[in-house]
Design an enzyme around this catalytic site. Structure first.
Site, short mmCIF file in Angstrom:
data_model
loop_
_atom_site.label_atom_id
_atom_site.label_comp_id
_atom_site.label_asym_id
_atom_site.label_seq_id
_atom_site.Cartn_x
_atom_site.Cartn_y
_atom_site.Cartn_z
N LYS A 124 -4.34 3.55 13.97
CA LYS A 124 -5.05 3.17 12.66
C LYS A 124 -4.83 1.73 12.36
O LYS A 124 -3.91 0.95 13.17
CB LYS A 124 -4.12 3.80 11.65
CG LYS A 124 -2.56 3.55 11.47
CD LYS A 124 -2.44 2.41 10.68
CE LYS A 124 -3.01 2.36 9.20
NZ LYS A 124 -2.87 1.11 8.73
N THR A 182 -1.09 -2.53 18.18
CA THR A 182 -2.08 -2.55 16.76
C THR A 182 -1.08 -2.25 15.71
O THR A 182 0.28 -2.05 15.92
CB THR A 182 -3.03 -1.42 17.04
OG1 THR A 182 -3.99 -1.40 15.95
CG2 THR A 182 -2.59 -0.32 17.43
N GLU A 230 -11.42 -4.43 7.25
CA GLU A 230 -11.59 -4.30 6.05
C GLU A 230 -12.82 -5.38 5.39
O GLU A 230 -12.88 -6.45 5.47
CB GLU A 230 -10.50 -4.87 5.11
CG GLU A 230 -9.39 -3.71 5.31
CD GLU A 230 -8.15 -4.30 4.76
OE1 GLU A 230 -6.95 -3.64 4.53
OE2 GLU A 230 -7.66 -5.40 4.71
N ASN A 243 -8.09 -6.06 -0.59
CA ASN A 243 -6.93 -6.57 -0.49
C ASN A 243 -6.29 -7.05 -1.86
O ASN A 243 -5.10 -6.76 -2.12
CB ASN A 243 -6.66 -7.66 0.54
CG ASN A 243 -6.77 -7.17 1.90
OD1 ASN A 243 -5.60 -6.73 2.25
ND2 ASN A 243 -7.78 -7.24 2.72
N SER A 265 -3.46 -1.00 -6.20
CA SER A 265 -3.83 -0.23 -7.45
C SER A 265 -4.36 0.97 -7.18
O SER A 265 -4.48 1.43 -6.13
CB SER A 265 -4.83 -0.95 -8.12
OG SER A 265 -5.85 -1.23 -7.42
#
Length: 420
Positions: free
Chosen positions: A192, A203, A290, A415, A420
């Protein structure tokens, strides 16, 4: 649009004899999905691992270092790895260490093994207390799923890869098989990672298992070498995580003799299979960076040693100016030249440097190639997969390759909204 990546399916994966996997939904971050994984290993399994070099490493990393050393010194087995997503158990002080130890203790009690035969990994938000009660409540169900028939299926590896995800958009899993002494040896791994990726060992989290019997004296340096050529060659944002862990699991279930020496002629075939799986997982992390829209290979050649080439490749890969140019499909290739100059050794003769963007020659003899056109550069920059090749011209034959991605608006948004 995100960079194209096709995740593995059940048909692509092979179960590893001696490994069973089970996942459960512990609601650690109130996700409506599995977030606790148990990897249960047969007696006699030997472990190897490499960990983050971040000095603020997570509690599980500290505990795993202790347990791995004990296993290797005592000649004991790895019996289980417990993994949770949603909380990193990093920056949590003494209570975090207690929680990691308690997770190992409770698992060992359920399995009837020594505390040190269990390792634990966490990933998620840093500096938040681990909801240990939720994690422990999920252990019995995860272990039950290990013991079900499906716990040894290829599908269990797929479920496991999904259970350890955090900001990942896709699961990451891969398999390879190789014939050794007339016996089919299996290598399967999951990982992951999507952000906070600049491994200084492996990683964020990775687990690679094989049924090949491997002595610890061979397994540990072999895993390190495989990590250096795969996970240590991928970067998303230049930040090394507090939790980076790669665990190698060798169950010894294959009916072949023990691989006990570094000069064993069977070692290259096994290393090739391990590397194939590790490279696939490492590249999947870069592709899933991301907010990534492009997958970029940076190869630096013509250096005097590998580390020299690697430093230049990483400088190009880390540069926000280079990464945003790729996101914008802008052939502002002077940014790459700038990054090369910032990382190259003082002895670099810029008049010998050459640069290619896929099949397009950009720089020859330290200056813009006469054949280069903006249109040719634009054509390559519009692609979702791009290769940058740099020849330092330092009269060496060393080379290094790094995989990375672009830097998009979504990286900031992901990010900014992470907690949240």
């Amino acid at each position: 649009m995100p960079v194209c990546y096709t995740p593995s399916t059940v048909d692509d994966l092979f179960p590893v004899p001696g490994v069973r996997l089970g996942a459960a939904a512990a609601r650690i971050k109130n996700w409506q999905r599995d977030d606790v994984l148990v990897i249960k290993c047969a007696p006699g399994t030997t472990a190897a691992a490499v960990f983050t070099q971040n000095r603020f490493c997570a509690a599980p990393v500290l505990i795993d270092r202790e347990h791995l050393a004990w296993q290797q010194q005592q000649g004991k087995s790895l019996r289980a790895v417990v993994v949770n997503a949603g909380n990193a158990n990093a920056g949590t002080g003494a209570s975090g260490l207690d929680d990691a130890r308690r997770t190992c203790r409770e698992t060992a009690a359920l399995l009837g093994c020594a505390l040190e035969e269990v390792m634990v990994c966490s990933t998620g938000v840093i500096m938040e207390p681990l909801p240990i009660a939720k994690l422990l409540a999920g252990l019995p169900e995860a272990l039950h799923r290990c013991d079900e028939a499906s716990g040894a299926d290829a599908a269990a590896w797929l479920t496991a890869a999904q259970a350890i995800m955090t900001t990942d958009t896709v699961h990451k899993a891969a398999s390879a098989q190789v014939m050794i002494d007339g016996v089919q040896i299996t290598v399967t791994g999951i990982a992951k990672g999507a952000g906070m990726i600049h491994p200084n060992m492996a990683t964020m989290l990775g687990f690679i298992a094989t049924d090949m019997p491997i002595a610890t004296a061979v397994w540990q340096p072999l895993l390190r070498e495989v990590a250096d050529g795969s996970f240590n060659a991928v970067t998303v944002d230049g930040d090394t995580s507090t939790n980076d862990t790669l665990i190698g699991i060798a169950t010894g279930q294959a009916k072949v003799s023990l691989l006990a020496r570094g000069d064993d002629p069977r070692l290259p075939a096994l290393k090739k299979a391990l590397s194939e799986v590790a490279v696939h997982l490492a590249q999947a992390i870069a592709r899933d960076g991301e907010g990534a829209t492009k997958f970029i290979t940076i190869r630096v050649e013509g250096g005097r040693n590998v580390e020299e080439c690697r430093q230049v490749a990483l400088k190009v890969a880390h540069s926000p100016l280079v990464k945003t140019a790729f996101f914008a499909s802008d052939p502002n290739l002077g940014r790459i030249v700038c990054a090369i100059g910032n990382a190259a050794p003082p002895e670099l003769d810029v008049s010998r440097v050459r640069l290619w963007l896929d099949d397009v020659t950009v720089i020859v003899n330290g200056g813009r190639a006469a054949s280069y056109t903006e249109e040719a550069g634009q054509r390559v920059m519009n692609q979702s997969e791009i290769t940058v090749r740099i020849d330092l011209g330092m009269k060496g034959d060393a080379a290094a390759t790094v995989w990375t991605c672009d830097l998009s608006h979504d990286y900031v948004s992901i990010n900014a909204d992470y907690r949240s």
